[in-house]
Design a protein around this motif. Structure first.
Motif, PDB file in Angstrom:
ATOM      1  N   PHE A 340       0.898  -1.027   0.205  1.00 43.01           N
ATOM      2  CA  PHE A 340      -0.153   0.056  -0.053  1.00 43.01           C
ATOM      3  C   PHE A 340       1.032   1.284  -0.072  1.00 43.01           C
ATOM      4  O   PHE A 340       1.690   1.444   0.953  1.00 43.01           O
ATOM      5  N   ILE A 341       0.600   2.219  -0.888  1.00 41.16           N
ATOM      6  CA  ILE A 341       1.551   3.213  -1.200  1.00 41.16           C
ATOM      7  C   ILE A 341       0.530   4.474  -1.059  1.00 41.16           C
ATOM      8  O   ILE A 341      -0.367   4.856  -1.655  1.00 41.16           O
ATOM      9  N   ASN A 342       1.157   5.564  -0.290  1.00 42.84           N
ATOM     10  CA  ASN A 342       0.443   6.798   0.033  1.00 42.84           C
ATOM     11  C   ASN A 342       1.296   7.862  -0.833  1.00 42.84           C
ATOM     12  O   ASN A 342       2.216   8.171  -0.509  1.00 42.84           O
ATOM     13  N   ASP A 343       0.735   8.344  -1.878  1.00 44.02           N
ATOM     14  CA  ASP A 343       1.269   9.362  -2.718  1.00 44.02           C
ATOM     15  C   ASP A 343       0.456  10.438  -2.787  1.00 44.02           C
ATOM     16  O   ASP A 343       0.042  10.929  -3.914  1.00 44.02           O
ATOM     17  N   SER A 344      -0.204  10.736  -1.636  1.00 42.26           N
ATOM     18  CA  SER A 344      -1.192  11.770  -1.598  1.00 42.26           C
ATOM     19  C   SER A 344      -0.544  13.153  -2.149  1.00 42.26           C
ATOM     20  O   SER A 344      -1.256  14.013  -2.571  1.00 42.26           O
ATOM     21  N   LYS A 345       0.659  13.372  -1.945  1.00 47.92           N
ATOM     22  CA  LYS A 345       1.147  14.744  -2.417  1.00 47.92           C
ATOM     23  C   LYS A 345       1.144  14.905  -3.765  1.00 47.92           C
ATOM     24  O   LYS A 345       1.494  15.835  -4.362  1.00 47.92           O
ATOM     25  N   ALA A 346       0.972  13.867  -4.805  1.00 51.06           N
ATOM     26  CA  ALA A 346       1.009  13.996  -6.083  1.00 51.06           C
ATOM     27  C   ALA A 346      -0.417  14.507  -6.441  1.00 51.06           C
ATOM     28  O   ALA A 346      -1.520  13.917  -6.721  1.00 51.06           O
ATOM     29  N   THR A 347      -0.375  16.064  -6.682  1.00 51.56           N
ATOM     30  CA  THR A 347      -1.549  16.884  -6.543  1.00 51.56           C
ATOM     31  C   THR A 347      -1.715  17.250  -8.253  1.00 51.56           C
ATOM     32  O   THR A 347      -2.545  17.911  -8.633  1.00 51.56           O
ATOM     33  N   ASN A 348      -0.751  16.624  -9.096  1.00 50.35           N
ATOM     34  CA  ASN A 348      -0.821  16.945 -10.616  1.00 50.35           C
ATOM     35  C   ASN A 348      -0.255  15.692 -11.502  1.00 50.35           C
ATOM     36  O   ASN A 348       0.185  14.746 -10.873  1.00 50.35           O
ATOM     37  N   ALA A 349      -0.670  15.546 -12.648  1.00 48.36           N
ATOM     38  CA  ALA A 349      -0.437  14.409 -13.572  1.00 48.36           C
ATOM     39  C   ALA A 349       1.103  14.259 -13.492  1.00 48.36           C
ATOM     40  O   ALA A 349       1.549  12.973 -13.477  1.00 48.36           O
ATOM     41  N   ASP A 350       2.049  15.320 -13.465  1.00 42.82           N
ATOM     42  CA  ASP A 350       3.302  14.853 -13.388  1.00 42.82           C
ATOM     43  C   ASP A 350       3.965  14.383 -12.445  1.00 42.82           C
ATOM     44  O   ASP A 350       4.821  13.263 -12.510  1.00 42.82           O
ATOM     45  N   SER A 351       3.505  14.617 -11.196  1.00 42.84           N
ATOM     46  CA  SER A 351       3.885  13.871 -10.011  1.00 42.84           C
ATOM     47  C   SER A 351       3.305  12.474 -10.079  1.00 42.84           C
ATOM     48  O   SER A 351       3.888  11.567  -9.705  1.00 42.84           O
ATOM     49  N   GLY A 457      -3.749  12.117   2.633  1.00 49.70           N
ATOM     50  CA  GLY A 457      -2.765  10.876   3.009  1.00 49.70           C
ATOM     51  C   GLY A 457      -3.149  10.230   4.310  1.00 49.70           C
ATOM     52  O   GLY A 457      -2.975   9.099   4.308  1.00 49.70           O
ATOM     53  N   ASP A 458      -3.347  11.173   5.463  1.00 48.88           N
ATOM     54  CA  ASP A 458      -3.648  10.453   6.739  1.00 48.88           C
ATOM     55  C   ASP A 458      -4.878   9.673   6.732  1.00 48.88           C
ATOM     56  O   ASP A 458      -4.757   8.654   7.321  1.00 48.88           O
ATOM     57  N   ALA A 459      -5.861  10.257   5.901  1.00 51.03           N
ATOM     58  CA  ALA A 459      -7.058   9.250   5.845  1.00 51.03           C
ATOM     59  C   ALA A 459      -6.754   8.031   5.157  1.00 51.03           C
ATOM     60  O   ALA A 459      -7.292   6.858   5.719  1.00 51.03           O
ATOM     61  N   PHE A 460      -5.904   8.074   4.111  1.00 53.97           N
ATOM     62  CA  PHE A 460      -5.728   6.736   3.427  1.00 53.97           C
ATOM     63  C   PHE A 460      -4.986   5.834   4.362  1.00 53.97           C
ATOM     64  O   PHE A 460      -5.108   4.433   4.487  1.00 53.97           O
ATOM     65  N   ARG A 461      -4.276   6.233   4.992  1.00 51.93           N
ATOM     66  CA  ARG A 461      -3.058   5.449   5.743  1.00 51.93           C
ATOM     67  C   ARG A 461      -4.089   5.044   7.045  1.00 51.93           C
ATOM     68  O   ARG A 461      -3.872   3.712   7.481  1.00 51.93           O
ATOM     69  N   LEU A 463      -7.077   4.352   6.929  1.00 51.02           N
ATOM     70  CA  LEU A 463      -8.109   3.240   6.536  1.00 51.02           C
ATOM     71  C   LEU A 463      -7.278   1.965   6.111  1.00 51.02           C
ATOM     72  O   LEU A 463      -7.729   0.828   6.135  1.00 51.02           O
ATOM     73  N   VAL A 464      -6.195   2.115   5.498  1.00 51.30           N
ATOM     74  CA  VAL A 464      -5.234   0.941   5.038  1.00 51.30           C
ATOM     75  C   VAL A 464      -4.791   0.242   6.578  1.00 51.30           C
ATOM     76  O   VAL A 464      -4.962  -1.205   6.684  1.00 51.30           O
ATOM     77  N   LYS A 465      -4.519   0.778   7.618  1.00 52.12           N
ATOM     78  CA  LYS A 465      -3.854   0.150   8.758  1.00 52.12           C
ATOM     79  C   LYS A 465      -5.049  -0.494   9.298  1.00 52.12           C
ATOM     80  O   LYS A 465      -4.777  -1.608  10.152  1.00 52.12           O
ATOM     81  N   ALA A 466      -6.362  -0.212   9.093  1.00 48.29           N
ATOM     82  CA  ALA A 466      -7.573  -0.749   9.700  1.00 48.29           C
ATOM     83  C   ALA A 466      -7.774  -2.158   9.119  1.00 48.29           C
ATOM     84  O   ALA A 466      -8.837  -2.787   9.395  1.00 48.29           O
TER      85      ALA A 466
END
Length: 476
Positions: A340-351, A457-461, A463-466
């Motif tokens: 499981f990968i949290n890449d929430s900082k990717a706020t545009n297509a280039d990222s 990203g915190d919300a994703f983390r 959810l995954v940890k649960a």
């Protein structure tokens, strides 16, 4: 804190009392300046007043008595239109500067040879900043890290010859720092971003270039045309230049050589000096430095740390122990062969492009508030997508792209919670061997459903940890 003594005894105006603005006011006051601060937000004004900072209505103030005007970087200087305080300052002939400028003026006064590394670019600057600071610390150096990442620059300890400052600089901060002159200046890459604040791509690039143009040693990525032109101009100046690449071999500089090894990608960092290449680090097995984008980040970090006198062995050891940054290709954990990968900082297509090159079997969660261009530029990576899960306001736009391309199976999950549950279910049911990724890489701003990418990203983390059977990295 770095007290700002260069304005001692002078009256200084300051607008913006958020995190960095309040830190700036404290540093100015500690250095002996007479600060007149203001903010449009009453709560921010009240907080400053409670700390003993003088809050003054700058709309009715006599600007002729101010020696300088300190503007917080989040406040428009030029576009879409200058903030009203900018007009007041210009009318009175008062210089407009920011906290990075104050830091460099103080350095010039108390420790002009103090080593400072400054990092900018559209993408990768935060990871590169954190990586450089980590490598230096792991080699026993006294390091202060901040700027556009973590701590405001003036909350850091003062410059000294025995201390290295590693500072991430946004375009907004550079625009307010005419004396910016780092020991090592790094320009990672350049793609259209923040054009609402700078007018056009050329103006945005010109601001970024100031950082490397003024550096003692310039480290410049050459994987995009705009940055490549910056490198050419720097080379023509005759001043020290180290070119870096995460994608291509170089005749001179530092680049990443990526090869397939038993179904996985090995990334070797190669330094070429006087035309002689040598492998100086291997990123294979370092999850926090996975992908071609992190290969460029590592190349930049190697070039900077090498310039500061670290050995290749010290730098490689630092790479191996680097824990990574939250929300930037952050490996949260796994269930069996599903990572499981949290890449929430990717706020545009280039990222997001960087994330899509890092795996070959991806259950991709994306969406939010779309930016110009959507995900059209990512179609060449669609063969890496096992299935996509659309969330937020961009769902219709992205579904149209998937329908037109025809290669990606997708569902409209709507919310992050549904997307995580469904992606996990589908990933666990996937036949075969090898690693599978459930990837949050939204290619969008968060503002339709979350206040910022960190909360998303915190919300994703969480959810995954649960999830049943989840094992975090580092767990026994």
């Amino acid at each position: 804190m770095t007290p700002i003594t260069v304005l001692a005894g002078k009256r200084v105006a300051l607008f913006g009392l958020g995190g960095s603005g309040l830190a700036t006011a404290r540093a100015l006051k500690a250095g002996g300046a007479d600060v007149a601060a203001f903010d449009d937000n009453q709560g921010s004004r009240d907080k400053a007043t409670a700390e003993g900072i003088s809050v003054v209505d700058l709309a009715s103030a006599d600007w002729s008595g101010f020696a300088a005007f300190i503007l917080s970087p989040g406040v428009p200087l030029t576009h879409p239109e200058p903030h009203w305080t900018v007009g007041k300052a210009k009318a009175a002939g008062v210089e407009i500067i920011g906290d990075i400028e104050l830091f460099f003026r103080e350095r010039a006064t108390i420790a002009p040879s103090a080593p400072v590394v400054c990092i900018t670019g559209t993408n990768g600057k935060s990871t590169t900043t954190a990586l450089i600071a980590h490598v230096l610390r792991s080699a026993g150096r006294d390091v202060q890290m901040g700027g556009n990442i973590g701590a405001a620059v003036l909350t850091l300890e003062p410059p000294s010859d025995s201390r290295i400052h590693v500072i991430e600089c946004s375009s907004y901060q550079i625009d307010l720092a005419p004396s910016l002159a780092p020991t090592v200046g790094i320009q990672m890459n350049l793609t259209p971003d923040h054009l609402d604040r700078h007018g056009d791509f050329e103006a945005y690039g010109a601001i970024k270039e100031r950082l490397v143009a003024s550096a003692d040693i310039a480290v410049i990525g050459v994987d995009d045309e705009a940055s490549k032109q910056m490198a050419r101009r720097r080379a023509a100046s005759g001043r020290p230049l180290v070119k870096i690449s995460g994608e291509q071999p170089l005749d001179e500089g530092v680049f990443a050589g990526i090869t397939a090894n038993q179904g996985k990608l090995d990334t070797r960092i190669v330094q070429v000096r006087d035309g002689k290449p040598r492998v100086v680090a291997n990123l294979a097995g370092i999850g926090s430095l996975r992908g071609s984008h992190n290969a460029q980040n590592a190349a930049a970090a190697f070039a900077a740390c090498d310039a500061l006198g670290l050995s290749a062995e010290e730098i490689a050891a630092g790479f191996r122990s680097y824990p990574g940054l939250a929300h930037r290709m952050e490996e949260i954990g796994r269930i069996g062969r599903v990572v499981f990968i949290n890449d929430s900082k990717a706020t545009n297509a280039d990222s997001t492009e960087k994330a899509l090159t890092s795996f070959r079997d991806i259950f991709w969660i994306l969406g939010g508030k779309a930016k110009d261009g959507g995900i059209e530029s990512l179609t060449r990576y669609f063969p890496n997508i096992a299935k996509a899960y659309l969330i937020g306001a961009a769902s219709d736009l992205f579904a149209a792209t998937f329908d037109e391309d025809g290669r990606v199976t997708y569902e409209r999950a709507g919310t992050l919670a549904v997307a995580v549950a469904d992606a996990t279910r589908d990933a666990l049911a996937q036949a075969g061997e090898g690693e599978i990724a459930v990837l949050l890489s939204p290619a969008c701003a968060s503002f339709d459903q979350f206040p910022n990418f960190e909360v998303r990203g915190d919300a994703f983390r969480a959810l995954v940890k649960a999830l049943p059977g989840f094992v975090g990295f580092g767990a026994a």
